[in-house]
Design a protein around this motif. Structure first.
Motif, PDB file in Angstrom:
ATOM      1  N   VAL A   3       0.850  -1.189   0.000  1.00  0.00           N
ATOM      2  CA  VAL A   3       0.000   0.000   0.000  1.00  0.00           C
ATOM      3  C   VAL A   3       0.886   1.240   0.000  1.00  0.00           C
ATOM      4  N   VAL A   4       0.656   2.143  -0.948  1.00  0.00           N
ATOM      5  CA  VAL A   4       1.418   3.388  -1.037  1.00  0.00           C
ATOM      6  C   VAL A   4       0.477   4.557  -0.773  1.00  0.00           C
ATOM      7  N   ARG A   5       0.857   5.406   0.132  1.00  0.00           N
ATOM      8  CA  ARG A   5       0.052   6.576   0.455  1.00  0.00           C
ATOM      9  C   ARG A   5       0.373   7.685  -0.532  1.00  0.00           C
ATOM     10  N   GLU A   6      -0.554   7.943  -1.444  1.00  0.00           N
ATOM     11  CA  GLU A   6      -0.302   8.920  -2.495  1.00  0.00           C
ATOM     12  C   GLU A   6      -0.180  10.335  -1.947  1.00  0.00           C
ATOM     13  N   ALA A   7      -0.837  10.617  -0.817  1.00  0.00           N
ATOM     14  CA  ALA A   7      -0.705  11.938  -0.207  1.00  0.00           C
ATOM     15  C   ALA A   7       0.720  12.186   0.271  1.00  0.00           C
ATOM     16  N   VAL A   8       1.431  11.105   0.584  1.00  0.00           N
ATOM     17  CA  VAL A   8       2.825  11.217   1.022  1.00  0.00           C
ATOM     18  C   VAL A   8       3.749  11.343  -0.185  1.00  0.00           C
ATOM     19  N   VAL A 238      -0.953  14.085   8.023  1.00  0.00           N
ATOM     20  CA  VAL A 238       0.103  13.847   9.009  1.00  0.00           C
ATOM     21  C   VAL A 238       0.419  12.360   9.079  1.00  0.00           C
ATOM     22  N   VAL A 239       1.701  12.036   9.142  1.00  0.00           N
ATOM     23  CA  VAL A 239       2.148  10.668   9.427  1.00  0.00           C
ATOM     24  C   VAL A 239       2.858  10.683  10.769  1.00  0.00           C
ATOM     25  N   LEU A 240       2.454   9.794  11.656  1.00  0.00           N
ATOM     26  CA  LEU A 240       3.081   9.640  12.969  1.00  0.00           C
ATOM     27  C   LEU A 240       3.723   8.268  13.037  1.00  0.00           C
ATOM     28  N   THR A 241       5.049   8.238  13.242  1.00  0.00           N
ATOM     29  CA  THR A 241       5.732   6.948  13.316  1.00  0.00           C
ATOM     30  C   THR A 241       7.051   7.114  14.058  1.00  0.00           C
ATOM     31  N   ALA A 242       7.811   6.002  14.162  1.00  0.00           N
ATOM     32  CA  ALA A 242       9.089   6.010  14.864  1.00  0.00           C
ATOM     33  C   ALA A 242      10.208   6.504  13.959  1.00  0.00           C
ATOM     34  N   PRO A 248      10.921   4.531   5.116  1.00  0.00           N
ATOM     35  CA  PRO A 248       9.714   3.945   4.523  1.00  0.00           C
ATOM     36  C   PRO A 248       8.484   4.843   4.660  1.00  0.00           C
ATOM     37  N   ALA A 249       8.393   5.589   5.763  1.00  0.00           N
ATOM     38  CA  ALA A 249       7.253   6.502   5.926  1.00  0.00           C
ATOM     39  C   ALA A 249       7.262   7.569   4.847  1.00  0.00           C
ATOM     40  N   LEU A 250       8.434   8.135   4.568  1.00  0.00           N
ATOM     41  CA  LEU A 250       8.544   9.183   3.553  1.00  0.00           C
ATOM     42  C   LEU A 250       8.418   8.636   2.141  1.00  0.00           C
ATOM     43  N   ALA A 251       8.623   7.326   1.995  1.00  0.00           N
ATOM     44  CA  ALA A 251       8.426   6.682   0.696  1.00  0.00           C
ATOM     45  C   ALA A 251       6.969   6.329   0.451  1.00  0.00           C
ATOM     46  N   GLY A 252       6.107   6.603   1.433  1.00  0.00           N
ATOM     47  CA  GLY A 252       4.684   6.365   1.268  1.00  0.00           C
ATOM     48  C   GLY A 252       4.208   5.020   1.737  1.00  0.00           C
ATOM     49  N   GLU A 253       5.100   4.223   2.354  1.00  0.00           N
ATOM     50  CA  GLU A 253       4.675   2.917   2.846  1.00  0.00           C
ATOM     51  C   GLU A 253       3.709   3.093   4.024  1.00  0.00           C
ATOM     52  N   ALA A 254       2.850   2.101   4.217  1.00  0.00           N
ATOM     53  CA  ALA A 254       1.783   2.196   5.220  1.00  0.00           C
ATOM     54  C   ALA A 254       2.303   1.858   6.606  1.00  0.00           C
ATOM     55  N   VAL A 255       3.303   2.627   7.061  1.00  0.00           N
ATOM     56  CA  VAL A 255       3.805   2.464   8.421  1.00  0.00           C
ATOM     57  C   VAL A 255       3.217   3.566   9.284  1.00  0.00           C
ATOM     58  N   GLY A 256       3.241   3.358  10.585  1.00  0.00           N
ATOM     59  CA  GLY A 256       2.749   4.369  11.502  1.00  0.00           C
ATOM     60  C   GLY A 256       1.262   4.620  11.367  1.00  0.00           C
ATOM     61  N   PHE A 259      -2.988  10.487   9.517  1.00  0.00           N
ATOM     62  CA  PHE A 259      -4.106  11.362   9.878  1.00  0.00           C
ATOM     63  C   PHE A 259      -4.561  12.106   8.615  1.00  0.00           C
ATOM     64  N   HIS A 260      -5.805  11.907   8.241  1.00  0.00           N
ATOM     65  CA  HIS A 260      -6.337  12.556   7.047  1.00  0.00           C
ATOM     66  C   HIS A 260      -6.663  14.019   7.332  1.00  0.00           C
ATOM     67  N   PRO A 261      -6.403  14.917   6.378  1.00  0.00           N
ATOM     68  CA  PRO A 261      -6.777  16.326   6.573  1.00  0.00           C
ATOM     69  C   PRO A 261      -8.289  16.456   6.643  1.00  0.00           C
ATOM     70  N   ARG A 262      -8.751  17.497   7.392  1.00  0.00           N
ATOM     71  CA  ARG A 262     -10.174  17.579   7.665  1.00  0.00           C
ATOM     72  C   ARG A 262     -10.893  18.722   6.986  1.00  0.00           C
ATOM     73  N   ARG A 263     -10.177  19.724   6.482  1.00  0.00           N
ATOM     74  CA  ARG A 263     -10.909  20.858   5.904  1.00  0.00           C
ATOM     75  C   ARG A 263      -9.997  21.675   5.003  1.00  0.00           C
ATOM     76  N   GLN A 264     -10.600  22.676   4.349  1.00  0.00           N
ATOM     77  CA  GLN A 264      -9.836  23.593   3.514  1.00  0.00           C
ATOM     78  C   GLN A 264      -8.952  24.469   4.389  1.00  0.00           C
ATOM     79  N   ARG A 265      -7.894  24.993   3.794  1.00  0.00           N
ATOM     80  CA  ARG A 265      -6.932  25.750   4.573  1.00  0.00           C
ATOM     81  C   ARG A 265      -7.419  27.172   4.875  1.00  0.00           C
ATOM     82  N   PRO A 266      -7.358  27.583   6.146  1.00  0.00           N
ATOM     83  CA  PRO A 266      -7.649  28.978   6.487  1.00  0.00           C
ATOM     84  C   PRO A 266      -6.413  29.843   6.229  1.00  0.00           C
ATOM     85  N   ALA A 267      -6.524  31.142   6.478  1.00  0.00           N
ATOM     86  CA  ALA A 267      -5.371  32.027   6.348  1.00  0.00           C
ATOM     87  C   ALA A 267      -4.309  31.614   7.358  1.00  0.00           C
TER      88      ALA A 267
END
Length: 372
Positions: A3-8, A238-242, A248-256, A259-267
């Motif tokens: 599994v590759v996290r495309e957001a990463v 957000v990715v939270l891991t050791a 592997p986290a920065l490569a998009g692997e499903a470690v850790g 956290f999915h983003p929840r809304r549009q960006r404010p100022a």
């Protein structure tokens, strides 16, 4: 199937935060091989054309052994002394490590004032933006050598989330000594790893622990989850891991935990105002002023204020509260606390006529105000 996290993998600007316990030994001093492993993971990102901002704890912990201190000091003066020694050692190690990847590092030390007052905020943004434009790696930390209790972020997890908002990052990665968010103590057999968090409901029943075993940091899982809330509230995943799983986290692997983003960006600056500041006082508003500020997004004028609490100066953050004392907004005030009592309930034209044109200004301008 991997599994590759495309957001990463699709993130072009990445903020990475690493804690003290992942960089230093329990007795103080840098763990060189850990620093080098992190640098190699981040160096691979920069080689791929991606921008990296590193928020690094560890200055105080790195200064313990050189100063002959056996544990993290509790008093602020000794913490500042340790930070002044450790920060140089830390940035020196990073500079040497990133040089292997043909990257220059730039040290950026921040306090809360640097990113809440308008001119300081713009300066902090320009500095970070220019470092990235020059293909350097900004190394951000709280300015522990001068920060007092009143202008401290409190922990670097929170700082990292706010820096991610400041630079409009595409991803925040929080690295610690725990591999993910768990439903309870990871050592207990009844605890399970949480792979994704989409909403607050996914955290129901989760027991969140405090500072890690090493005892050299100030955070813990509580601060990391709160940082994830701040960042995802700004639209940043957000990715939270050791720390050992950084590559592997920065490569998009499903470690850790992801956290999915929840809304549009404010100022961004107002986001800082809401999350990075502590109010220095309170302005009590009448019903008309509450309706104008909250409902119509207007500036706050003296006529709508009924009372003033606190000892603040112009430029400080203050909470705007309704008739029940509940905060409805936070803003940067344009007057000192001692000036305001004589202005309350009076219109700006009346004040300008009686006291001069300087008193025609808003108490809090709508551009310096965020709803809570």
């Amino acid at each position: 199937m991997v599994v590759v996290r495309e957001a990463v993998t699709g993130a072009r600007r990445v903020v990475v935060k690493i804690g003290s316990s992942s960089l230093t030994t329990a007795t103080g001093g840098l763990a060189g091989e850990r620093v080098d492993a992190l640098v190699d993971a981040l160096g691979a990102l920069t080689a791929d054309g991606r921008e990296v901002v590193l928020v690094s704890s560890g200055a105080i912990a790195a200064g313990l052994a050189p100063l002959g201190l056996s544990r993290r000091p509790r008093d602020l003066a000794t913490q500042q002394a340790a930070a002044s020694v450790g920060q140089g050692l830390l940035i020196g190690r990073y500079a040497a490590g990133f040089a292997r990847h043909h990257r220059t590092v730039g040290q950026v030390l921040l306090t809360v004032d640097d990113v809440t007052r308008r001119a300081h905020y713009r300066n902090a943004y320009r500095t970070l933006r220019k470092l990235l434009d020059l293909r350097a790696v900004p190394i951000v930390n709280e300015n522990d050598t001068v920060a007092t209790e009143e202008i401290r972020f409190g922990d670097n997890d929170r700082l990292a989330a706010l820096v991610a908002a400041l630079v409009q990052a595409d991803l925040l990665v929080l690295l610690s000594d725990v591999d993910a968010l768990w439903t309870g103590d990871p050592s207990r057999p009844d605890s399970t790893r949480i792979s994704e968090v989409r909403s607050e409901e996914d955290l129901t029943g989760v027991t969140i622990g405090g500072t890690g075993r090493a005892g050299v940091g100030t955070g813990g899982m509580v601060t990391k989850v709160e940082a994830a809330r701040i960042a995802t509230g700004f639209g940043i995943p957000v990715v939270l891991t050791a720390a050992p799983l950084a590559a592997p986290a920065l490569a998009g692997e499903a470690v850790g935990t992801f956290f999915h983003p929840r809304r549009q960006r404010p100022a961004a600056r107002l986001f800082w105002l809401a999350h990075a500041t502590s109010p220095r006082g309170r302005l009590h508003l009448d019903e008309g002023a509450v309706a104008a500020v909250v409902g119509r997004r207007k500036s706050l004028l003296p006529a709508g204020i009924t009372a003033v609490d606190g000892a603040f100066t112009a430029g400080d953050p203050v909470d705007l509260v309704d008739s029940q004392g509940a905060p409805v907004a936070r803003g940067l005030v344009n007057y000192d606390a001692v000036e305001l009592p004589g202005l309350l309930g009076r219109s700006t034209p009346e004040l300008a006529a009686a006291l001069g044109p300087a008193y025609e200004r808003e108490v809090v301008h709508r551009d310096d105000l965020v709803l809570l």
